[in-house]
Design a protein around this motif. Structure first.
Motif, mmCIF file in Angstrom:
data_model
loop_
_atom_site.group_PDB
_atom_site.id
_atom_site.type_symbol
_atom_site.label_atom_id
_atom_site.label_comp_id
_atom_site.label_asym_id
_atom_site.label_seq_id
_atom_site.Cartn_x
_atom_site.Cartn_y
_atom_site.Cartn_z
ATOM 1 N N SER A 1 38.915 -14.343 -4.132
ATOM 2 C CA SER A 1 38.451 -13.489 -3.031
ATOM 3 C C SER A 1 36.968 -13.667 -2.714
ATOM 4 N N LEU B 1 41.676 -15.073 -1.077
ATOM 5 C CA LEU B 1 41.409 -15.409 0.314
ATOM 6 C C LEU B 1 42.367 -16.530 0.682
ATOM 7 N N ALA C 1 42.334 -11.763 3.779
ATOM 8 C CA ALA C 1 42.323 -11.310 2.386
ATOM 9 C C ALA C 1 43.742 -10.918 1.999
#
Length: 98
Positions: free
Chosen positions: A34, A62, A76
């Motif tokens: 992420s 991500l 996300a």
């Protein structure tokens, strides 16, 4: 070794289309941590725009897609024990989608 239900919980499935709804085959799909950084998993979308990636573990990621003709898009994703479905719609330059 994860059991089958555990492995299924780490799956992200989706489709890559343009803003007109046309499938985008061979778009590069990348899964990263992420916070960004190196890609953990990389694949290409199928002829129908579909893709499947398996994350290494539960958590935040991500997911990005890149089409040479239309550019990139990212979202996300949080994996919390069940598969996730993602639909990418990449804008076509000069076309206004309804």
């Amino acid at each position: 070794m994860a059991d089958e239900a555990g492995a299924e919980a780490l799956i992200i499935r989706g489709r890559v289309r343009d803003s007109l709804g046309v499938a985008l085959p061979r778009a590069v799909v990348t899964l990263s941590a992420s916070g960004g950084g190196r890609s953990l998993v990389k694949t290409r979308s199928a002829e129908d725009g579909g893709f499947t990636v398996a994350a290494p573990d539960h958590g935040d990621y991500l997911l990005a897609v890149f089409s040479p003709q239309l550019g990139s898009q990212s979202v996300a994703v949080r994996l919390e024990g069940r598969p996730v479905e993602v639909e990418f719609r990449i804008d076509v330059p000069g076309v206004v989608a309804d």
